[in-house]
Design a protein around this motif. Structure first.
Motif, PDB file in Angstrom:
ATOM      1  N   VAL A   1       1.064  -1.059   0.148  1.00  0.00           N
ATOM      2  CA  VAL A   1      -0.303  -0.044   0.000  1.00  0.00           C
ATOM      3  C   VAL A   1       0.693   1.333  -0.122  1.00  0.00           C
ATOM      4  CG1 VAL A   1      -1.897   1.079   1.220  1.00  0.00           C
ATOM      5  CG2 VAL A   1      -2.000  -1.367   1.530  1.00  0.00           C
ATOM      6  N   VAL A   2       1.123   2.122  -1.004  1.00  0.00           N
ATOM      7  CA  VAL A   2       1.708   2.883  -1.030  1.00  0.00           C
ATOM      8  C   VAL A   2       0.678   4.320  -1.468  1.00  0.00           C
ATOM      9  CG1 VAL A   2       3.853   1.607  -1.841  1.00  0.00           C
ATOM     10  CG2 VAL A   2       1.873   2.746  -3.841  1.00  0.00           C
ATOM     11  N   ARG A   3       1.494   5.479  -1.570  1.00  0.00           N
ATOM     12  CA  ARG A   3       0.984   6.770  -2.017  1.00  0.00           C
ATOM     13  C   ARG A   3       0.996   7.484  -3.859  1.00  0.00           C
ATOM     14  NH1 ARG A   3       0.591  10.243   2.467  1.00  0.00           N
ATOM     15  NH2 ARG A   3       0.788  12.034   1.737  1.00  0.00           N
ATOM     16  N   PRO A   4      -0.054   7.265  -4.227  1.00  0.00           N
ATOM     17  CA  PRO A   4       0.063   7.372  -5.314  1.00  0.00           C
ATOM     18  C   PRO A   4       0.957   8.304  -6.181  1.00  0.00           C
ATOM     19  CG  PRO A   4      -2.371   7.856  -4.906  1.00  0.00           C
ATOM     20  CD  PRO A   4      -1.230   8.001  -3.599  1.00  0.00           C
TER      21      PRO A   4
ATOM     22  N   GLU B   1      10.122   2.036   2.227  1.00  0.00           N
ATOM     23  CA  GLU B   1       8.142   2.730   2.708  1.00  0.00           C
ATOM     24  C   GLU B   1       7.113   3.048   2.461  1.00  0.00           C
ATOM     25  OE1 GLU B   1      10.198   6.786   2.593  1.00  0.00           O
ATOM     26  OE2 GLU B   1      12.119   6.122   3.363  1.00  0.00           O
ATOM     27  N   LEU B   2       6.335   1.707   2.625  1.00  0.00           N
ATOM     28  CA  LEU B   2       5.227   1.676   2.477  1.00  0.00           C
ATOM     29  C   LEU B   2       4.519   1.976   3.392  1.00  0.00           C
ATOM     30  CD1 LEU B   2       5.672  -2.134   1.318  1.00  0.00           C
ATOM     31  CD2 LEU B   2       5.750  -0.098   0.161  1.00  0.00           C
ATOM     32  N   SER B   3       2.741   2.173   3.325  1.00  0.00           N
ATOM     33  CA  SER B   3       1.599   2.976   3.933  1.00  0.00           C
ATOM     34  C   SER B   3       1.673   1.690   5.106  1.00  0.00           C
ATOM     35  CB  SER B   3       0.437   3.396   3.354  1.00  0.00           C
ATOM     36  OG  SER B   3       1.617   4.142   2.647  1.00  0.00           O
ATOM     37  N   GLY B   4       1.105  -0.075   4.369  1.00  0.00           N
ATOM     38  CA  GLY B   4       1.111  -1.021   4.495  1.00  0.00           C
ATOM     39  C   GLY B   4       1.375  -2.514   3.402  1.00  0.00           C
ATOM     40  N   GLY B   5       1.255  -3.551   4.087  1.00  0.00           N
ATOM     41  CA  GLY B   5       1.806  -4.449   3.289  1.00  0.00           C
ATOM     42  C   GLY B   5       1.099  -5.557   3.629  1.00  0.00           C
ATOM     43  N   MET B   6       1.150  -6.731   3.145  1.00  0.00           N
ATOM     44  CA  MET B   6       0.606  -7.519   2.881  1.00  0.00           C
ATOM     45  C   MET B   6       0.945  -8.680   2.442  1.00  0.00           C
ATOM     46  SD  MET B   6      -1.688 -10.538   1.958  1.00  0.00           S
ATOM     47  CE  MET B   6      -2.745  -9.900   0.635  1.00  0.00           C
TER      48      MET B   6
ATOM     49  N   ASP C   1      -0.851 -18.773   4.984  1.00  0.00           N
ATOM     50  CA  ASP C   1       0.073 -18.339   6.216  1.00  0.00           C
ATOM     51  C   ASP C   1      -0.053 -17.048   5.722  1.00  0.00           C
ATOM     52  OD1 ASP C   1      -0.389 -20.314   6.809  1.00  0.00           O
ATOM     53  OD2 ASP C   1       2.147 -21.303   6.984  1.00  0.00           O
ATOM     54  N   LEU C   2      -0.420 -15.794   6.763  1.00  0.00           N
ATOM     55  CA  LEU C   2      -1.157 -14.490   6.073  1.00  0.00           C
ATOM     56  C   LEU C   2      -0.166 -13.509   6.970  1.00  0.00           C
ATOM     57  CD1 LEU C   2      -4.026 -12.832   4.571  1.00  0.00           C
ATOM     58  CD2 LEU C   2      -3.381 -12.229   7.050  1.00  0.00           C
ATOM     59  N   VAL C   3       0.467 -12.041   6.736  1.00  0.00           N
ATOM     60  CA  VAL C   3       0.822 -11.210   7.729  1.00  0.00           C
ATOM     61  C   VAL C   3       0.070 -10.065   7.174  1.00  0.00           C
ATOM     62  CG1 VAL C   3       2.596  -9.811   8.750  1.00  0.00           C
ATOM     63  CG2 VAL C   3       2.997 -12.578   8.836  1.00  0.00           C
ATOM     64  N   CYS C   4      -0.784  -9.052   7.575  1.00  0.00           N
ATOM     65  CA  CYS C   4      -0.903  -7.780   7.251  1.00  0.00           C
ATOM     66  C   CYS C   4      -0.667  -6.605   8.341  1.00  0.00           C
ATOM     67  CB  CYS C   4      -2.572  -7.963   7.513  1.00  0.00           C
ATOM     68  SG  CYS C   4      -3.330  -8.481   8.450  1.00  0.00           S
ATOM     69  N   PHE C   5       0.427  -5.875   7.868  1.00  0.00           N
ATOM     70  CA  PHE C   5       0.668  -4.128   8.739  1.00  0.00           C
ATOM     71  C   PHE C   5       0.283  -3.000   8.000  1.00  0.00           C
ATOM     72  CE2 PHE C   5       4.754  -2.642   6.352  1.00  0.00           C
ATOM     73  CZ  PHE C   5       4.599  -3.626   5.512  1.00  0.00           C
ATOM     74  N   GLY C   6       0.423  -2.271   9.083  1.00  0.00           N
ATOM     75  CA  GLY C   6       0.138  -0.709   8.511  1.00  0.00           C
ATOM     76  C   GLY C   6      -0.894  -0.206   7.922  1.00  0.00           C
ATOM     77  N   ALA C   7      -1.024   0.611   6.786  1.00  0.00           N
ATOM     78  CA  ALA C   7      -2.633   0.211   6.741  1.00  0.00           C
ATOM     79  C   ALA C   7      -3.097   0.050   5.255  1.00  0.00           C
ATOM     80  CB  ALA C   7      -2.365   2.102   5.939  1.00  0.00           C
TER      81      ALA C   7
ATOM     82  N   LEU D   1      -8.254  -7.699  11.711  1.00  0.00           N
ATOM     83  CA  LEU D   1      -6.651  -7.651  12.152  1.00  0.00           C
ATOM     84  C   LEU D   1      -5.753  -6.031  11.936  1.00  0.00           C
ATOM     85  CD1 LEU D   1      -4.583 -10.568  11.465  1.00  0.00           C
ATOM     86  CD2 LEU D   1      -6.079 -10.135  13.105  1.00  0.00           C
ATOM     87  N   PRO D   2      -5.494  -5.038  12.659  1.00  0.00           N
ATOM     88  CA  PRO D   2      -4.352  -4.113  12.406  1.00  0.00           C
ATOM     89  C   PRO D   2      -3.325  -4.305  12.067  1.00  0.00           C
ATOM     90  CG  PRO D   2      -5.167  -4.636  14.836  1.00  0.00           C
ATOM     91  CD  PRO D   2      -5.641  -5.060  13.951  1.00  0.00           C
ATOM     92  N   SER D   3      -2.862  -5.483  12.265  1.00  0.00           N
ATOM     93  CA  SER D   3      -1.197  -5.911  11.772  1.00  0.00           C
ATOM     94  C   SER D   3      -1.324  -7.341  12.654  1.00  0.00           C
ATOM     95  CB  SER D   3      -0.472  -5.466  11.814  1.00  0.00           C
ATOM     96  OG  SER D   3      -0.256  -5.344  13.475  1.00  0.00           O
ATOM     97  N   GLY D   4      -1.240  -8.282  11.644  1.00  0.00           N
ATOM     98  CA  GLY D   4       0.384  -9.549  12.610  1.00  0.00           C
ATOM     99  C   GLY D   4      -0.221 -10.519  11.315  1.00  0.00           C
ATOM    100  N   ALA D   5      -0.344 -12.483  12.403  1.00  0.00           N
ATOM    101  CA  ALA D   5       0.019 -13.103  11.274  1.00  0.00           C
ATOM    102  C   ALA D   5      -1.920 -13.827  11.665  1.00  0.00           C
ATOM    103  CB  ALA D   5       1.135 -13.632  11.434  1.00  0.00           C
ATOM    104  N   VAL D   6      -2.146 -14.741  10.548  1.00  0.00           N
ATOM    105  CA  VAL D   6      -3.454 -15.893  10.388  1.00  0.00           C
ATOM    106  C   VAL D   6      -2.378 -16.690  10.062  1.00  0.00           C
ATOM    107  CG1 VAL D   6      -5.375 -16.090  10.334  1.00  0.00           C
ATOM    108  CG2 VAL D   6      -4.484 -14.050  10.524  1.00  0.00           C
ATOM    109  N   CYS D   7      -2.362 -17.782   9.999  1.00  0.00           N
ATOM    110  CA  CYS D   7      -2.455 -19.363   9.755  1.00  0.00           C
ATOM    111  C   CYS D   7      -3.085 -20.755  10.128  1.00  0.00           C
ATOM    112  CB  CYS D   7      -0.710 -19.147  10.193  1.00  0.00           C
ATOM    113  SG  CYS D   7       0.336 -19.162   9.827  1.00  0.00           S
TER     114      CYS D   7
END
Ligand code: AMP
Ligand code: MG
Length: 368
Positions: free
Chosen positions: A66-69, A214-219, A225-231, A256-262
Motif C-alpha cells: 500500500v503506497v501513495r499514488p 517506505e510503504l503505508s502498509g503491506g500484506m 499463511d498471512l501477515v498484514c501490517f500498517g494501513a 486485524l490491525p496487523s499480525g499473522a493468521v495461519c
C-alpha cells in the motif's frame, strides 16, 4: 528468480474503491475490486499494488504493497524482492526437492556434518524449541511417518503397527544434532520435514522486506499463511476471511490491525484410504494422522508462531488451547463433518466480525 505466470501478473488497484477479501486456507488470496474509481470521489491517498504468484512453496501467493499514488513502480520492485525471498526459502527448505538443503540433509549418512545456511539452521532451531513448547506435538523429525502415510494413501492400505514403530524409531530429535554451521545426524534414517513451519518463517522474511521499504502498509499471503501490517488499502484494519473447511463460503471474517493468521486443516490436503480421509498432519504420539481438529486458525504477532501452533493444535485439539503462549489466539473446528462444533479463545473472539457461519463457543481457560 522465477517470474509470475499470466494469472500472477501485477495488478494495480485503486484503494479508494477497493474491497479486500483475503481467502485464507485455499491458498488463493483474491483481491476483489469494483474496478473503476467511482465518480465524484476524492482521489485516494493510498493505493494497493498487488502481485499474485503461482507455485510458491507448493501453493499460490498474493503480495500487496500500500503506497501513495505515484509510488507504484517502487512498490512493484519491493514486491518482486519479497517474492524472491519466498522462492529462496523454498529452494533451501523444501523436503520435496532433492537439491534443497533439507533434501541433502535427509539423504546424508550418519556422523558427517551437513553444512546449512544460517536461515535453515534458524528454522531448525525454532522447530526444536517448538517441539519442547508443544509437548512433542510439533515435531519436524516425523518425516518418515509423513512419507509412510503418503505412500499408504497411494497404495490404499493403512500401515501396520510394526511399520509405524519403525518409522518413528528411524527419526527423532535425539538423532539430530544442531551445530553452529550445520547438522549432524546420528542415524542415517533421521529425516526432517519443515512443511509445518517454513512457510510461516518465509512469510515473515518477505514481510521484513516490505517493512523496510517506505510503504503505508503491506500484506503477504502464501496459501493461507498471512501477515498484514500498517494501513490497509481501505479503512482502518485488514479484513481476513477464513474459508469454511467443509464447504464453499466463509467460516468467519477477522479484522486485524496487523499480525499473522495461519490455518491448518486436514480437509485441504489429505489422503484417502478405504473411503476414509486422513489428515496430512501426523500425531507423533500415536504415529497416526491427527484427528483432534477439522481445522485450526491461529493469530499471532508473526507467521512462524502462528504456523507452528496451527499445526500443533491440529494434533492437540482443545486441550492444546491451555498451552498457548501469551499473544497467540486460536479458533478450531472439532468433531466430524456431520457433527462438529467451533471453539475459540476470548482474544480470537474479539477479532471476529459478525455474523459467523457457525455457532461458536468461547473457550475460557478456567472453565472445563
Ligand atoms: P501445516 O499445513 O502448516 O499444518 O503443515 C503440515 C505439514 O507439516 C505436513 O504436510 C508435514 O509436512 C508436516 N507435519 C506433519 N505432521 C507434523 C507435526 N506433527 N509437526 C510438525 N510438522 C508436521
Ligand atoms: Mg503449520
Amino acid at each position: 528468480m522465477q517470474s509470475c505466470s499470466s494469472t500472477g501478473s501485477k495488478d494495480r488497484l485503486i484503494g479508494g474503491v477497493l474491497i479486500l477479501t483475503l481467502l485464507v486456507l485455499t491458498g488463493v488470496g483474491l483481491w476483489k475490486t469494483s474496478g473503476r474509481q467511482a465518480p465524484n470521489r476524492i482521489a485516494p491517498d493510498r493505493i494497493a499494488v498487488v502481485r499474485r504468484c503461482r507455485a510458491v512453496m507448493g501453493t499460490d501467493c498474493t503480495l500487496a504493497a500500500v503506497v501513495r499514488p505515484g509510488k507504484e513502480a517502487q512498490a512493484e520492485e519491493v514486491l518482486e524482492k519479497a517474492e524472491a525471498v519466498l522462492r529462496r526459502a523454498e529452494a533451501r527448505m523444501s523436503s520435496w526437492l532433492d537439491d534443497s538443503e533439507i533434501g541433502r540433509l535427509n539423504a546424508a549418512g550418519a556422523g558427517q556434518q551437513v553444512p546449512l545456511s544460517p536461515q535453515t539452521l534458524e528454522v531448525l532451531r525454532l522447530a526444536r524449541r517448538a517441539n519442547v513448547q508443544t509437548g512433542g506435538a510439533f515435531d519436524v523429525t516425523c518425516r518418515p511417518l509423513v512419507e509412510l502415510w503418503r505412500s499408504a494413501g497411494e497404495c490404499g492400505e493403512v500401515p501396520g503397527r510394526a511399520e509405524l514403530a519403525e518409522a518413528r524409531a528411524a527419526s527423532n530429535w535425539e538423532l539430530v544434532e544442531l551445530g553452529d554451521s550445520g547438522v549432524t545426524k546420528l542415524k542415517a534414517t533421521a529425516r526432517v520435514d519443515l512443511g509445518g513451519i517454513a512457510k510461516g518463517w518465509a512469510v515473515d522474511r518477505a514481510v521484513d522486506v516490505l517493512r523496510r521499504a517506505e510503504l503505508s502498509g503491506g500484506m503477504v499471503d502464501v496459501g493461507g499463511d498471512l501477515v498484514c501490517f500498517g494501513a490497509p488499502p481501505e479503512g482502518e484494519s485488514w479484513p481476513v476471511d477464513v474459508q469454511h473447511p467443509l464447504g464453499p463460503g466463509h467460516l468467519a471474517t477477522l479484522r486485524l490491525p496487523s499480525g499473522a493468521v495461519c490455518t491448518s486443516g486436514g480437509y485441504a490436503r489429505f489422503i484417502e484410504i478405504g473411503g476414509k480421509r486422513y489428515s496430512h498432519i501426523i500425531d507423533p504420539r500415536t504415529r497416526r494422522p491427527a484427528e483432534a481438529a477439522l481445522s485450526v486458525t491461529v493469530v499471532a504477532a508473526d507467521a512462524v508462531t502462528a504456523d507452528i501452533w496451527a499445526t500443533a493444535l491440529s494434533v492437540l485439539g482443545p486441550e492444546g488451547l491451555k498451552q498457548l503462549p501469551d499473544g497467540v489466539e486460536a479458533m478450531m473446528m472439532v468433531g466430524t463433518e456431520e457433527d462438529h462444533k467451533m471453539l475459540c479463545t476470548p482474544g480470537f473472539h474479539d477479532l471476529l466480525e459478525e455474523p459467523l457461519a457457525e455457532r461458536l463457543t468461547v473457550w475460557e481457560a478456567n472453565v472445563e
